[in-house]
Design an enzyme around this catalytic site. Structure first.
Site, PDB file in Angstrom:
ATOM      1  N   HIS A  69     -22.196  27.440 -19.289  1.00  0.00           N
ATOM      2  CA  HIS A  69     -23.911  28.031 -19.405  1.00  0.00           C
ATOM      3  C   HIS A  69     -24.897  26.409 -20.752  1.00  0.00           C
ATOM      4  O   HIS A  69     -24.169  26.247 -20.340  1.00  0.00           O
ATOM      5  CB  HIS A  69     -23.931  28.995 -19.632  1.00  0.00           C
ATOM      6  N   HIS A 120     -15.069  30.082 -20.680  1.00  0.00           N
ATOM      7  CA  HIS A 120     -16.349  31.272 -19.736  1.00  0.00           C
ATOM      8  C   HIS A 120     -15.727  32.485 -20.722  1.00  0.00           C
ATOM      9  O   HIS A 120     -15.212  32.261 -21.216  1.00  0.00           O
ATOM     10  CB  HIS A 120     -16.406  30.706 -18.437  1.00  0.00           C
ATOM     11  N   GLU A 131     -23.491  34.842 -23.357  1.00  0.00           N
ATOM     12  CA  GLU A 131     -22.041  34.110 -22.840  1.00  0.00           C
ATOM     13  C   GLU A 131     -22.555  32.518 -23.104  1.00  0.00           C
ATOM     14  O   GLU A 131     -21.445  31.993 -23.787  1.00  0.00           O
ATOM     15  CB  GLU A 131     -21.942  34.076 -21.272  1.00  0.00           C
ATOM     16  N   GLU A 178     -11.597  32.703 -18.657  1.00  0.00           N
ATOM     17  CA  GLU A 178     -12.912  33.408 -18.686  1.00  0.00           C
ATOM     18  C   GLU A 178     -12.211  34.721 -20.240  1.00  0.00           C
ATOM     19  O   GLU A 178     -11.216  34.998 -19.413  1.00  0.00           O
ATOM     20  CB  GLU A 178     -12.780  34.024 -17.684  1.00  0.00           C
TER      21      GLU A 178
HETATM   22 ZN   LIG Z   1     -19.643  32.055 -16.823  1.00  0.00          ZN
END
Ligand SMILES: [Zn+2]
Length: 253
Positions: free
Chosen positions: A10, A79, A24, A141
């Site tokens: 992102h 992430h 995030e 993640e």
């Molecule tokens: Zn993400």
């Protein structure tokens, strides 16, 4: 020479997942910058590029093309999860085999060990950055931004370092990276702040005057660094230049 491409998920107009006062895009950048710094400071024979080094909007195709054009040996996308849950999971492309599977296993196990995250398992998914990269690629993640217990840990700089250390040690095992002989590193720093915006502002001023800046998160302070050297002499020369440009400097190791 091992070429590692680090992709903080992102950025810019895409904040990624949001929860518990966290975005995030900011966490992924902190983790990625920490991984970059540890690799640069402690390992030799490596080259690193990042898909972004600040809060920039970068499309998925720009990210994968940058890694493909550079001929990276490995693509690591960072992430933070969302949607309710807790812990760590990692993804590789469906049907992909060695050496990607081994890289996933080594990095995954090390991040779980170093963070104490609940292990949600090694997974596969048809994600853009896994599909469009021509080199082994892994997406991690790192906890759930919308789960308070995970988010509280992600707010601690020491925990960000643990996540980064886990990735780095996994990379060391996966690529047999060589550690630098340990010698002192002299860091030239120009400010430390409890508010990130103040560090970012000072870093922007220093960039404008031609200094290469990095904002580090250490002991819950945002530190603006303009260089790191193994030679004290080189560090002092840069510090003098920064003083001439109007910054107050200090050396740290
Ligand atoms: Zn993400």
């Amino acid at each position: 020479m091992v070429k590692i491409f680090i992709d903080p998920g992102h950025g810019g107009s895409d904040s990624g997942a949001v929860g518990n006062g966290l975005l995030e895009k900011n966490i992924t950048l902190m983790v990625a910058q920490e991984i970059n710094l540890i690799l640069q400071n402690e390992y030799e024979d490596i080259a690193i590029r990042m898909s972004r080094t600040g809060d920039a909007t970068v499309s998925l195709s720009e990210r994968t093309e940058a890694a493909n054009n550079w001929n990276a040996d490995f693509y690591l996308s960072i992430h933070i999860n969302a949607g309710g849950g807790t812990g760590f999971e990692s993804y590789i492309y469906p049907g992909i085999g060695e050496p990607t599977t081994t890289y996933q296993e080594l990095i995954h196990e090390q991040v779980v060990a170093d963070t104490g995250f609940i292990d949600r398992g090694r997974k596969r998914a048809n994600f853009y950055v896994l599909r469009e990269t021509r080199m082994p690629a892994l997406l991690t993640e790192n906890g759930f931004i919308d789960t308070t217990s995970d988010a509280n840990r992600l707010k601690e700089s020491n925990f960000i370092v643990k996540i980064a250390r886990g990735h780095v040690l996994g990379l060391e095992k996966a690529f047999s990276l060589t550690k630098k002989q340990s010698k002192p590193i002299y860091r030239v720093q120009i400010g430390a702040f409890s508010e990130k915006v103040n560090a970012d502002n000072l870093a922007a001023q220093a960039s404008e005057k031609g200094f290469e800046t990095a904002v580090l998160f250490r002991n819950n302070l945002y530190i603006v660094q303009i260089g790191a050297f193994s030679s004290r002499n080189n560090a002092e020369q840069l510090a003098a230049k920064a003083e001439d440009a109007g910054f107050s400097t200090y050396l740290s190791n």
